[in-house]
Design an enzyme around this catalytic site. Structure first.
Site, PDB file in Angstrom:
ATOM      1  CG  ASP A 162     -11.254 -25.352  62.953  1.00 34.89           C
ATOM      2  OD1 ASP A 162     -12.302 -24.786  63.288  1.00 34.89           O
ATOM      3  OD2 ASP A 162     -10.991 -25.638  61.762  1.00 34.89           O
ATOM      4  CG  HIS A 190     -13.752 -25.542  59.047  1.00 35.25           C
ATOM      5  ND1 HIS A 190     -13.282 -24.919  60.170  1.00 35.25           N
ATOM      6  CD2 HIS A 190     -14.536 -24.635  58.432  1.00 35.25           C
ATOM      7  CE1 HIS A 190     -13.758 -23.694  60.228  1.00 35.25           C
ATOM      8  NE2 HIS A 190     -14.531 -23.498  59.186  1.00 35.25           N
TER       9      HIS A 190
HETATM   10  P1  NAX Z   1     -17.648 -13.178  51.608  1.00 34.31           P
HETATM   11  O1  NAX Z   1     -19.041 -13.517  51.235  1.00 34.31           O
HETATM   12  O2  NAX Z   1     -17.330 -11.884  52.254  1.00 34.31           O
HETATM   13  O3  NAX Z   1     -16.714 -13.277  50.313  1.00 34.31           O
HETATM   14  C1  NAX Z   1     -16.774 -14.335  49.428  1.00 34.31           C
HETATM   15  C2  NAX Z   1     -16.366 -13.805  48.077  1.00 34.31           C
HETATM   16  O4  NAX Z   1     -16.250 -14.923  47.199  1.00 34.31           O
HETATM   17  C3  NAX Z   1     -17.402 -12.853  47.459  1.00 34.31           C
HETATM   18  O5  NAX Z   1     -16.755 -11.637  47.119  1.00 34.31           O
HETATM   19  C4  NAX Z   1     -17.895 -13.600  46.241  1.00 34.31           C
HETATM   20  O6  NAX Z   1     -18.176 -12.742  45.148  1.00 34.31           O
HETATM   21  C5  NAX Z   1     -16.703 -14.506  45.940  1.00 34.31           C
HETATM   22  N1  NAX Z   1     -17.018 -15.688  45.123  1.00 34.31           N
HETATM   23  C6  NAX Z   1     -18.127 -16.458  45.156  1.00 34.31           C
HETATM   24  N2  NAX Z   1     -18.053 -17.416  44.225  1.00 34.31           N
HETATM   25  C7  NAX Z   1     -16.866 -17.274  43.612  1.00 34.31           C
HETATM   26  C8  NAX Z   1     -16.230 -17.955  42.552  1.00 34.31           C
HETATM   27  N3  NAX Z   1     -16.831 -18.973  41.929  1.00 34.31           N
HETATM   28  N4  NAX Z   1     -15.012 -17.530  42.155  1.00 34.31           N
HETATM   29  C9  NAX Z   1     -14.418 -16.478  42.758  1.00 34.31           C
HETATM   30  N5  NAX Z   1     -14.991 -15.779  43.764  1.00 34.31           N
HETATM   31  C10 NAX Z   1     -16.192 -16.167  44.180  1.00 34.31           C
HETATM   32  O7  NAX Z   1     -17.133 -14.403  52.515  1.00 34.31           O
HETATM   33  P2  NAX Z   1     -15.876 -14.474  53.485  1.00 34.31           P
HETATM   34  O8  NAX Z   1     -16.266 -14.000  54.834  1.00 34.31           O
HETATM   35  O9  NAX Z   1     -14.703 -13.865  52.822  1.00 34.31           O
HETATM   36  O10 NAX Z   1     -15.702 -16.070  53.594  1.00 34.31           O
HETATM   37  C11 NAX Z   1     -15.293 -16.813  52.482  1.00 34.31           C
HETATM   38  C12 NAX Z   1     -15.456 -18.296  52.757  1.00 34.31           C
HETATM   39  O11 NAX Z   1     -14.639 -18.709  53.848  1.00 34.31           O
HETATM   40  C13 NAX Z   1     -16.871 -18.716  53.134  1.00 34.31           C
HETATM   41  O12 NAX Z   1     -17.199 -19.915  52.448  1.00 34.31           O
HETATM   42  C14 NAX Z   1     -16.757 -19.007  54.619  1.00 34.31           C
HETATM   43  O13 NAX Z   1     -17.748 -19.911  55.053  1.00 34.31           O
HETATM   44  C15 NAX Z   1     -15.379 -19.580  54.685  1.00 34.31           C
HETATM   45  N6  NAX Z   1     -14.735 -19.647  56.005  1.00 34.31           N
HETATM   46  C16 NAX Z   1     -13.888 -20.674  56.237  1.00 34.31           C
HETATM   47  C17 NAX Z   1     -13.174 -20.793  57.408  1.00 34.31           C
HETATM   48  C18 NAX Z   1     -12.237 -21.933  57.630  1.00 34.31           C
HETATM   49  O14 NAX Z   1     -11.630 -21.996  58.701  1.00 34.31           O
HETATM   50  N7  NAX Z   1     -12.076 -22.894  56.700  1.00 34.31           N
HETATM   51  C19 NAX Z   1     -13.361 -19.822  58.517  1.00 34.31           C
HETATM   52  C20 NAX Z   1     -13.940 -18.528  58.059  1.00 34.31           C
HETATM   53  C21 NAX Z   1     -15.012 -18.622  57.002  1.00 34.31           C
HETATM   54  O15 NAX Z   1     -16.217 -18.989  57.617  1.00 34.31           O
END
Ligand code: NAX
Length: 325
Positions: A162, A190
């Site tokens: 952000d 966020h």
């Molecule tokens: P993806 O869905 O591509 O990847 C997430 C991965 O996490 C998957 O491979 C899944 O198998 C794994 N996972 C789920 N539960 C798990 C657990 N208990 N232990 C270990 N791994 C686990 O998502 P991606 O685009 O990589 O985004 C990841 C997260 O970042 C999401 O929650 C998203 O909303 C968040 N974001 C946060 C941002 C921020 O600024 N704070 C910005 C970008 C993003 O939106």
């Protein structure tokens, strides 16, 4: 010869996901800890995503990064967090069709409670934890509350994306470069309620003047809703920019900063933000800790915007209160 004293053991959760794919290669290349600091990489995934995580590990190996000493892929929390010095908690449960906000909060509360407990039990005592997985602020709160033997200040949530978006929008508006600006910060959650604040912003050391209508009607909503705009245009959520911001956050935490950065940290009650909430503040990093910038005079407008986002953080916290120790 490898200096084992300074080797970092870095755990990335959600390692097979989009952000993980962008993040791991930046860590491996030395962008976070430095070009002379070796890393042991630990990729944590859930069982069904282990094959994909192994594929990422193969690509990391194929890159022959000089700094990468070892790569571990696991679904086991003890193995993932034993000796961890830096944790990027990226993996979280996405919102699926028909899922209520409370269901999402609860599903993630379980994940981050378990990871907080594992960090408490197994990680290095000075571990630095950055939560990226959403709802990032509340997930960080849950993890920290489940790690009573670690300092709550060791738990942070990512609001650097952000912050970087705010710098970029301001620079584009003024036909300048992001690097010219200082004292920009994003307060709150966020989420769309966040408050990107230009009140104290400076360009080359002089106060930044912006038109009120651009500031309140374009800048603030654009930064706050940039994630949705990226999804609309790219057809997928921010990944490389989120990874880049996570690299910036951990880099600055380790190496320190002069100018303000935005980090979501556990509130000490500064600026009326309820103690214990994980909230975006103007911060500087010094001696391996984030410090909230003190002594700022806030206008009524600023106070209202901050209070609105903090109210959302309180509501999120209340929704998972039954799971907080
Ligand atoms: P993806 O869905 O591509 O990847 C997430 C991965 O996490 C998957 O491979 C899944 O198998 C794994 N996972 C789920 N539960 C798990 C657990 N208990 N232990 C270990 N791994 C686990 O998502 P991606 O685009 O990589 O985004 C990841 C997260 O970042 C999401 O929650 C998203 O909303 C968040 N974001 C946060 C941002 C921020 O600024 N704070 C910005 C970008 C993003 O939106």
């Amino acid at each position: 010869m490898v200096d084992t004293q300074s080797t970092q053991r870095v755990t990335v959760t959600g390692a097979a996901g989009n952000i993980g794919y962008a993040l791991l290669f930046r860590i491996a290349s030395g962008d976070v800890f430095g070009a002379d600091v070796p890393v042991d990489l630990v990729l944590l995934e859930i069982e069904p995503a282990l094959p994909a995580a192994r594929g990422v590990a193969m690509e990391l190996a194929d890159s022959a990064f000089p700094l990468v000493r070892s790569i571990t892929v696991t679904a086991d929390l003890e193995e993932a967090f034993t000796g961890t010095t830096a944790a990027f908690l990226v993996g979280s449960r996405p919102r699926t069709k028909g899922m209520e906000r409370a269901d999402l909060l609860n599903a993630n509360a379980e994940i981050f409670s378990a990871q907080g407990k594992a960090l408490n039990q197994f990680a290095a005592r000075d571990v630095k934890v950055l939560v990226v997985g959403n709802p990032a602020n509340t997930n960080a709160l849950i993890a920290s509350r489940n790690a009573p033997d670690l300092d709550p200040q060791q738990f942070t949530a990512l609001m650097r994306l952000d912050h970087n978006r705010a710098l970029s929008q301001l620079a584009q508006h003024q036909g300048a470069q992001s690097v010219e600006y200082s004292q920009v910060a994003v307060w709150g959650n966020h989420s769309a309620s966040q408050f990107p604040d230009l009140t104290f912003a400076q360009r080359g050391g002089a106060p930044v003047e912006v038109e009120t209508s651009w500031y309140t009607e374009e800048f603030i909503p654009r930064v706050a809703k940039r994630g949705a705009e990226i999804i609309e245009v790219r057809g997928a959520s921010s990944a490389a920019s989120a990874a880049s911001a996570a690299v910036d956050h951990m880099h600055d935490w380790v190496h320190g900063t002069q100018d303000w950065r935005t980090a979501a940290v556990v509130s000490d009650g500064s600026y009326g933000v309820e103690e214990g909430l994980v909230c975006g503040f103007p911060t500087v990093a010094r001696d391996g800790r984030w410090h909230i910038v003190q002594g700022l005079e806030l206008s009524e407008f600023q106070q209202e915007r901050i209070a609105a986002s903090v109210a959302e953080l309180q509501a999120e916290r209340d929704a998972v209160a039954h799971l907080l120790p």
